[in-house]
Design an enzyme around this catalytic site. Structure first.
Site, PDB file in Angstrom:
ATOM      1  CD  GLU A   9      30.586  37.256  47.208  1.00 16.89           C
ATOM      2  OE1 GLU A   9      30.680  36.046  46.998  1.00 16.89           O
ATOM      3  OE2 GLU A   9      31.114  38.114  46.455  1.00 16.89           O
ATOM      4  CG  ASP A 106      34.459  37.289  46.968  1.00 16.11           C
ATOM      5  OD1 ASP A 106      34.758  37.918  47.999  1.00 16.11           O
ATOM      6  OD2 ASP A 106      34.404  36.048  46.915  1.00 16.11           O
ATOM      7  CE1 TYR A 338      37.996  36.850  45.355  1.00 19.66           C
ATOM      8  CE2 TYR A 338      38.755  36.425  43.116  1.00 19.66           C
ATOM      9  CZ  TYR A 338      37.723  36.533  44.039  1.00 19.66           C
ATOM     10  OH  TYR A 338      36.428  36.321  43.644  1.00 19.66           O
TER      11      TYR A 338
END
Length: 665
Positions: A9, A106, A338
């Site tokens: 990303e 992601d 994350y």
């Protein structure tokens, strides 16, 4: 055999993938390449939905005759300022020597959408596509993600929900912003002495605006009520303490209309009457109840993004948007897992490997000594059997925890970033410590048939507070409102009291209080209220039980709040992080309230989010969802066309404007 293409990303993430692959990568313009692999990147979104005028030039002019706008096929286009990178990525996706594409955007709905749009615009065909789903950017996790990558089709439902979320925000934004502007823009502009006003509306943002305006109006309309409590000053063998009077069974004031609740009076005179009567007695109270009990307080659940944003708003006075930026940076530096997660627990698989995270943290100096206890007592063993591990509460990602890696990168993090990291580390380590233990003591004394109550609480075992700091102490500042915590000597004396003891009452006093209006939202409590579909649930245990689809997602809530502040519908006090509406925000609230009221309903807004979750889970189809969405938009838009309520709204504007005299010229 063809090459594998890895598409991330962001450039920084692509760099981590290239490092993890340990191939002799050569840098090209917009990608890295070795004999076996290519690594490239998006720069966030490369493709977006086209404006209505791309469908037909007639849509450029805002007009009632072109609403509702509900296209059957949606158009997309490359974002002009990133066209160069799109062309690079598109060319690589279609290269003949590339046979396998690893999607490394992601791991979430938005990351899925970013890649799918690129693939759609690049018209990719005949390639094997694999989805890499990771929880941190450590080398070990990246290689695991590549090794265990599933076929991209396994994420088709998630992709469908991502497309629907974008279509929903697009259609609601265009139709409702246009209809509300056409209907009410001129009258609001005239009222504010502006040339024109555009009313921005959206599924989530309008609902959040409504929550803030309603709260402000509750505060405005709140009437403070004074009340008067009676306190007895007691002294038992040198232990001085107070007891609070309550009108319990047997009191001469039980159920009296003079009461304000059971522990106070509406008038000072009545409180003084009671004191005068008691002053005439022998002033020796009888202890009728002594209750001693231990209270355990468990370490809280781990951080999800909303909890972390709330905590950082309270402790460091930073906005949710800033917290997300910081924790995203910590993630990209491999320091934490994350961040865009709703879960506050770990998975069983992670729990079984948790020693790796703990071992890495031994090198983090501020908490290094705390790991000694965990190692000695082996408290990390059996973690999977605790409340901190629950596979059923995890959808995309588990809670935010430190990886134990990347510690040298902390030197390049800001002072606030280092504090946020420390907060995450301490919350994580606290779950391996025992509960804190309080000793509670409750006394009930009777004097002339009237009952006085005293409560004491003292911390006897620090437990996990050794990690997080004791609430109220500088190390672990907290807004927890604990009961009176006397010093140990006083507590020891009071503990010796027993039922039947006679206690001298030295005197009485009246303590005046007043009812409090509801609190304004601050940036952190606003995020929590959004997570809980408009309910500001302070109790963390209850929040865990209620967990469901809220307003927006962990990835979007901060951005929505930031947008409302940017377009000046809401105002943020940067020092206190308190949020209030602006005059413009209140006028728009009134316009929506009198036209598309359901847009202000948190439960309804949350139900749309829940619907997207059901699509992602494969429980309902995209067609079913789209049908309901189009019906909702068409009915609401057509309903506004027929309204004639400008005069009614003018009265609403007049009512609210005096609160903003300095702002209205």
């Amino acid at each position: 055999m063809g090459k594998s293409l890895y598409i991330a990303e962001k450039p920084s993430v692509a760099q981590e993938f290239a490092k993890a692959l340990k191939q002799n990568m050569k840098r090209r313009d917009g990608w890295l390449e070795s004999d076996e692999s290519i690594v490239t990147w998006c720069v966030g979104h490369l493709v977006t939905m086209s404006y209505p005028e791309a469908y037909d030039p007639k849509y450029k002019k805002w007009s009632l005759s072109t609403l509702p706008f509900l296209p059957k096929e949606f158009k997309y286009e490359v974002i002009p300022n990133v066209k160069k990178q799109f062309d690079i990525v598109s060319g690589l996706l279609n290269r003949k020597d590339v046979d396998t594409i690893y999607v490394c955007t992601d791991s979430g709905r938005e990351g899925e959408y970013i890649y799918r749009l690129v693939e759609q615009m690049a018209k990719v065909k005949g390639k094997t596509r694999k989805r890499v789903w990771i929880d941190s950017q450590t080398e070990e996790e990246i290689l695991r993600g590549i090794r265990e990558a599933k076929d991209l089709s396994a994420y088709d439902n998630l992709s469908a929900s991502a497309y629907l979320r974008a279509k929903e925000d697009y259609l609601m934004g265009i139709n409702f912003s246009r209809i509300l502007t056409l209907k009410y823009g001129n009258s609001i502009a005239g009222f504010l002495h502006k040339n024109f006003v555009v009313l921005s509306a959206g599924r989530v943002m309008t609902c959040v605006l409504g929550m803030v305006v309603r709260r402000e109006r509750e505060i405005r309309e709140f009437v403070k009520t004074p009340f008067y409590r009676v306190l007895a000053n007691m002294d038992a063998d040198g232990a001085a303490f107070q007891g609070e009077w309550k009108a319990v069974k047997g009191s001469r004031y039980e159920m009296s209309p003079k009461l304000y609740r059971e522990n106070g009076f509406k008038d000072r005179e009545t409180a003084q009457e009671l004191i005068d009567e008691l002053m005439d007695s022998d002033r020796m109270g009888a202890l009728v109840s002594v209750e001693k009990k231990k209270e355990k307080k468990n370490p809280p659940l781990l951080f999800n993004l909303a909890e972390l944003q709330n905590e950082c708003s309270k402790r460091f006075k930073i906005s949710p948007d800033e917290t997300l930026r910081i924790v995203q940076e910590l993630y990209e530096k491999k320091l934490v897992t994350y961040p865009r997660t709703d879960a506050r627990v770990l998975s069983t698989a992670v729990a079984k490997e948790i020693h790796k995270n703990l071992n890495g943290l031994a090198k983090y100096e501020p908490t290094a000594e705390l790991l000694g206890f965990i190692a000695r007592e082996r408290t990390h063993k059996g973690l999977e059997k605790t409340r901190y591990v629950n596979d059923s509460q995890i959808t995309d990602h588990y809670a935010i925890i430190p990886t134990g890696q990347g510690l040298p990168a902390l030197k390049s993090v800001s002072a606030t970033g280092a504090k946020v990291y420390d907060l995450i580390v301490r919350r994580f380590l606290s779950i391996f410590y025992p509960p804190a233990v309080y000793q509670k003591l409750s006394l009930e004394m009777v004097l002339e048939g009237e009952h006085f109550f005293s409560g004491f609480k003292i911390l006897t075992e620090e437990g996990f507070y050794k990690v997080t700091g004791i609430p109220g102490n500088k190390k672990g500042k907290s807004e927890e409102d604990e009961e009176t915590v006397p010093d140990a000597e006083l507590f020891a004396r009071i503990q010796k009291l027993k039922k039947g003891d006679r206690i001298p009452v030295k005197g009485f006093e009246i303590k005046e209080g007043e009812t409090s209006p509801p609190k304004r939202y601050n940036s952190g409590s606003m995020i929590l209220a959004m997570e809980n579909a408009g309910q500001l649930i302070e109790d963390e245990e209850l929040r865990a039980q209620i967990k469901g689809s809220g307003i927006g997602t962990s990835a979007t809530r901060a951005e929505i709040l930031k947008k409302l502040i940017h377009i000046k519908y809401l105002s943020l006090n940067k020092k206190t992080q308190v949020i209030t509406p602006t005059l413009m925000g209140e006028l728009i609230y009134d316009a929506v309230d009198h036209s598309i009221r359901s847009l202000l309903n948190p439960e309804l807004t949350a139900s749309w989010e829940k619907g997207l979750t059901l699509v992602a889970e494969g429980q309902i189809t995209s067609e079913e969802y789209m049908q309901k969405l189009e019906h909702f938009i068409a009915v609401r838009t057509n309903g506004v066309v027929g309204l004639n309520n400008q005069y009614q709204l003018k009265a609403c504007y007049d009512k609210v404007s005096p609160y903003y005299k300095s702002m209205k010229k």
